[in-house]
Write an enzyme that holds these catalytic residues in place. Structure first.
Site, PDB file in Angstrom:
ATOM      1  N   TYR A  53     -18.670  13.699 -12.465  1.00  0.00           N
ATOM      2  CA  TYR A  53     -18.503  14.817 -12.998  1.00  0.00           C
ATOM      3  C   TYR A  53     -17.120  14.843 -13.828  1.00  0.00           C
ATOM      4  O   TYR A  53     -17.110  15.675 -14.722  1.00  0.00           O
ATOM      5  CB  TYR A  53     -18.480  15.884 -12.082  1.00  0.00           C
ATOM      6  CG  TYR A  53     -19.931  16.133 -11.492  1.00  0.00           C
ATOM      7  CD1 TYR A  53     -21.113  16.340 -12.111  1.00  0.00           C
ATOM      8  CD2 TYR A  53     -20.122  16.290  -9.954  1.00  0.00           C
ATOM      9  CE1 TYR A  53     -22.459  16.389 -11.452  1.00  0.00           C
ATOM     10  CE2 TYR A  53     -21.220  16.318  -9.258  1.00  0.00           C
ATOM     11  CZ  TYR A  53     -22.387  16.434 -10.166  1.00  0.00           C
ATOM     12  OH  TYR A  53     -23.636  16.370  -9.285  1.00  0.00           O
TER      13      TYR A  53
ATOM     14  N   ARG B  49       0.675  -1.148   0.002  1.00  0.00           N
ATOM     15  CA  ARG B  49      -0.079   0.023  -0.106  1.00  0.00           C
ATOM     16  C   ARG B  49       0.771   1.262  -0.095  1.00  0.00           C
ATOM     17  O   ARG B  49       0.852   2.136  -0.734  1.00  0.00           O
ATOM     18  CB  ARG B  49      -1.080   0.085   1.136  1.00  0.00           C
ATOM     19  CG  ARG B  49      -1.977   1.213   1.269  1.00  0.00           C
ATOM     20  CD  ARG B  49      -2.965   1.169   2.452  1.00  0.00           C
ATOM     21  NE  ARG B  49      -3.706  -0.408   2.451  1.00  0.00           N
ATOM     22  CZ  ARG B  49      -4.446  -0.453   3.468  1.00  0.00           C
ATOM     23  NH1 ARG B  49      -4.738   0.250   4.358  1.00  0.00           N
ATOM     24  NH2 ARG B  49      -5.039  -1.948   3.399  1.00  0.00           N
TER      25      ARG B  49
ATOM     26  N   HIS C  20      -8.272  -3.580  -7.229  1.00  0.00           N
ATOM     27  CA  HIS C  20      -8.007  -2.901  -5.793  1.00  0.00           C
ATOM     28  C   HIS C  20      -8.961  -2.991  -4.891  1.00  0.00           C
ATOM     29  O   HIS C  20      -9.956  -2.113  -4.959  1.00  0.00           O
ATOM     30  CB  HIS C  20      -7.387  -1.447  -6.144  1.00  0.00           C
ATOM     31  CG  HIS C  20      -6.817  -0.775  -5.001  1.00  0.00           C
ATOM     32  ND1 HIS C  20      -5.535  -1.271  -4.520  1.00  0.00           N
ATOM     33  CD2 HIS C  20      -7.159   0.208  -4.232  1.00  0.00           C
ATOM     34  CE1 HIS C  20      -5.034  -0.512  -3.450  1.00  0.00           C
ATOM     35  NE2 HIS C  20      -5.977   0.250  -3.440  1.00  0.00           N
TER      36      HIS C  20
END
Length: 830
Positions: free
Chosen positions: A130, A40, A86
């Site tokens: 968006y 990570r 993931h």
């Protein structure tokens, strides 16, 4: 039979193992820590990516969202990444996607975003529904050849798919884009660097595996942040590159501007990396309100899409230096802690600059080897098929007859293998061939393709058998990446007063230094400018502001000490390497950070102190015709605030300076085309505070343009260059020696075509000239291309100056320096 469900607590365990709770906690925490470290928080040294970055890019690759495709909704990319590779929160994936698209976070963004992706003010990006994204072209270079078995793959989290353990990475992304992250008990903070510099250093290491960190720093000057600004001092950079850890000071780029009513303001145009602009303005405003910062009347953020612009207006009469230093102490300078920690073979390791590049080169060596093996296998398979086709074409009639007489396709394959010793693959291909493939034209095309495939097999075999060929492929591909994506540095490296500098970290090279009337200054390698024929326009050497003009251009060595003489009669001292190195199209940096110049004070002459010897003098001339000599020893130990070089009368300015030894002749030239030559001894030596003596009688409206110290024995001629770009060479013998303070002789015509004289120089035939115009055009030309003519002539064009522009400055590159530069260029080429 009883229908009762058995009590789970009554089920007897197969075995029970007793463990100490301390041991269980320790092992579980270690497992968790290693999961965070390897899975990570830390980047892989090979491709410079953490798993989440790698998975996002691979998911985009699998979706076909390349730089040439249309943008895709970010929510779609996040969903695919989370569902296939993931299995973590969508917000973490989207935050990573956003950062990869921010040009103020990534030096070379890996994602091309469309929509609101946040700002330097800390504004968050719009929701993923968006915004839209696709891969940036440079990101595709990280994935290049991933389908050719170049890297290992592992099963994804649910064993449905395969994902790459690392990307092929055609460039050293770890250094280029940097990385930051906090693991368990450790953290990494790797700054971004300039792509061109990193690639040059990588090639240097490939060519010379014994190269030191100092050698690599000849190419990598230091971190190159996307927000620009300045790194203060090279020592911290050297320490970080040597040990893998260091703390560098990053200072905002700003300049002091004169404003209305005699007031001044500080304009900030570049901020340290990862600085929140809105919060910075708030902190400054808070300090002003609380009385911590005095002398400030207004503070505005005038930033726009073109860049940062924070205006800090000072009170009338305020000491701007005090305000500037207070801002530096509290707001405009921050520390970037470098921790070059990355995963090497799955283990966290702090690496030096050299070790980082060595790991990358090893990775690329493996990628190119595996790719070559894959391509070789493909080429050999294709060659095998083509060999079968060629044999079929040679025996076309018999092959067609055999296939026609066979019961079915399977029988045809078997008959072909028995009759012509075709392999199963060849036979399979032949029975699927169309009859049109048996024409003579098709046969020629097959033969041509077969020759090409054979050549490819030979090339790939050579790469796999020769380490030098394999490394040559790596270097060639790196150069292609540099040509495609390389750009100029954004972050300059400056030296602070009192900073101890390792001069051996600074390459010794010939440079061109450019100064403007508004005191912008920069240096560029002189090798950037190839000699051109006489009368050329040259190329862009500086991007000056509309209301600014180039005032001075001169040649120097990076290790030289320079005496900088100003029009107000002051002299300052600095090392050439203290001047920021920038590209041709850059404007330069404000000299206020280098020299303590007063308002209206401009550099008019530069003297290299390496030219000083025993019993030598600094000889100066002013615009009004005064000349003076001062012993060179009086210019030792110059303070940072400068010292007086000449006491000028009101309205006069220092124009030019030469180093003399008491045995030369002085030649003073005027803008109106007049020259006077007299013996240096006619000017007695005097102190720094003296005004000097009259050197030439000037007619009304005329002014001194320059000074030359020479004599006929040194074999040099007098070069005169006018502001309209015309010039000539004239033997010194044409200028008879006179007494000081005469009117002199006509040197060159200064009519409308030529314009007034810009400067005069003493030149040898094999010297080079570096000429620069007020608008920033620069040209380097050979002196022997300029005609040798007599006095009182027109001259020839030496620089093609555009309308509204004019020659600003000329400097001579002596023949010895040219030869040394050529030797270095030949050595680099070999």
């Amino acid at each position: 039979m009883s229908s009762e469900v058995p009590d789970p607590t009554d089920i007897e365990a197969a075995s029970i193992e007793s463990v100490r709770i301390e041991d269980e906690m320790e092992q579980s925490y270690i497992d968790y820590a290693m999961s965070v470290i390897a899975g990570r928080a830390l980047p892989d040294v090979r491709d410079g990516l953490k798993p989440v970055h790698r998975r996002i890019l691979y998911a985009m690759h699998e979706l076909g969202v390349s730089s040439g495709s249309s943008h895709r909704k970010s929510s779609s990319i996040v969903g695919e990444t989370m569902g296939d590779y993931h299995p973590h929160g969508d917000s973490a994936i989207y935050d990573t996607l956003v950062r990869m698209a921010q040009d103020f976070s990534m030096r070379y963004p890996l994602v091309d975003g469309q929509g609101n992706f946040g700002s330097m003010d800390g504004d968050p990006a719009a929701a993923p529904r968006y915004t839209e994204a696709r891969m940036a072209p440079v990101a595709e270079e990280l994935l290049e050849d991933i389908d050719k078995d170049t890297v290992d793959f592992s099963a994804n989290y649910d064993d449905r798919l395969q994902e790459p353990d690392v990307l092929p990475a055609a460039f050293p992304n770890l250094l280029v884009n940097g990385s930051s992250g906090i693991a368990v008990g450790m953290s990494t903070n790797i700054p971004p660097h300039n792509l061109s510099e990193v690639i040059d250093a990588t090639i240097e290491l490939i060519d010379d595996p014994d190269a030191t960190v100092e050698d690599l720093m000849d190419h990598i000057k230091g971190p190159d942040f996307p927000t620009g600004a300045n790194i203060v001092g090279r020592d911290a950079v050297y320490s970080a590159y040597k040990t893998g850890r260091g703390r560098v000071r990053v200072r905002a780029e700003f300049e002091v501007e004169e404003w209305k009513n005699g007031r001044e303001r500080i304009v900030v145009t570049e901020l340290p990396f990862q600085e929140n602009k809105a919060r910075l303005v708030e902190r400054i405003a808070e300090d002003v309100t609380e009385g911590e910062l005095e002398g400030i009347t207004d503070l505005r953020d005038e930033s726009d899409r073109d860049g940062v612009r924070i205006v800090i207006e000072c009170k009338r009469g305020a000491n701007v230096e005090v305000v500037k230093n207070k801002l530096l102490e509290s707001h405009l300078e921050k520390t970037f802690g470098i921790i070059n920690l990355a995963l090497v073979d799955g283990q966290p390791q702090v690496l030096s600059l050299k070790e980082t590049l060595e790991e990358y080169v090893d990775h690329r060596r493996e990628v190119v080897r595996r790719r070559s093996e894959y391509d070789l296998a493909e080429a050999e398979d294709r060659a095998h098929i083509l060999e079968g086709r060629l044999k079929a074409v040679e025996n076309a009639e018999d092959v067609v007859e055999l296939i026609r007489d066979s019961e079915d396709r399977s029988a045809a394959k078997t008959n072909l293998q028995e009759a012509y010793e075709f392999s199963e693959e060849q036979a399979q291909h032949i029975v699927r061939m169309q009859l049109g493939s048996l024409t003579s034209m098709e046969a020629a095309e097959i033969e041509s393709e077969y020759e090409e495939v054979q050549a490819e097999i030979e090339r790939l075999t050579e790469i796999l058998e020769s380490e030098s060929e394999l490394l040559s492929v790596i270097k060639d591909e790196l150069r292609e990446i540099k040509d495609e994506y390389g750009d100029e540095r954004r972050t300059s490296i400056i030296e602070d007063e009192g900073t101890v500098t390792h001069e051996d970290l600074i390459p010794e090279e010939e440079v061109v230094v450019v100064m403007t009337e508004d005191d912008y200054v920069k240096r560029m390698p002189i090798d950037d400018f190839d000699p051109q024929g006489r009368g050329g326009k040259g190329i862009i050497g500086a991007d000056v502001k509309d209301d600014d003009r180039v005032s001075t251009v001169f040649r120097a060595n990076t290790h030289d000490y320079l005496l900088c003489f100003t029009n107000q009669g002051q002299v300052y001292q600095l090392k050439t390497y203290e001047i920021p190195e920038m590209g041709r199209t850059a404007r330069g940096k404000s000299a206020v950070n280098i020299l303590d110049l007063d308002p209206g004070e401009d550099i008019t002459a530069i003297v290299d102190t390496d030219a000083f010897g025993d019993d030598e003098y600094v000889t100066m001339v002013t615009r009004n015709g005064y000349v003076k000599r001062t012993a060179g020893e009086e210019f030792d130990n110059i303070r940072s605030t400068g010292i007086i070089a000449a006491d000028l009368e009101e309205g006069d300015e220092l124009v030019d300076v030469e180093v003399t030894d008491g045995s030369t002749d002085l030649v003073i030239a005027t803008e109106g085309g007049m020259t006077i030559r007299f013996d240096e001894d006619e000017v007695r030596a005097m102190g720094r505070n003296a005004r000097g003596v009259n050197g030439i009688k000037l007619t009304d409206g005329d002014a001194v343009a320059g000074l030359v110290a020479t004599d006929e024995a040194d074999g040099r001629a007098l070069l005169t260059v006018t502001r309209n770009g015309y010039g000539k060479r004239t033997p010194l013998s044409e200028y008879r020696t006179q007494s000081r303070y005469g009117k002199g002789l006509i040197d060159i015509k200064t009519d409308d075509r030529n314009g007034p004289v810009a400067t005069v120089k003493a030149v040898a035939a094999d010297d080079h000239l570096v000429m620069m115009s007020e608008r920033g055009q620069i040209v380097r030309t050979r002196v022997d291309e300029i005609s040798t003519v007599g006095r009182n002539t027109m001259g020839v064009i030496v620089m093609d100056v555009e309308d509204g522009d004019a020659v600003a400055s000329v400097d001579v590159l002596p023949a010895g320096s040219v030869a040394e530069a050529n030797e270095r260029a030949d050595a680099d080429a070999n």
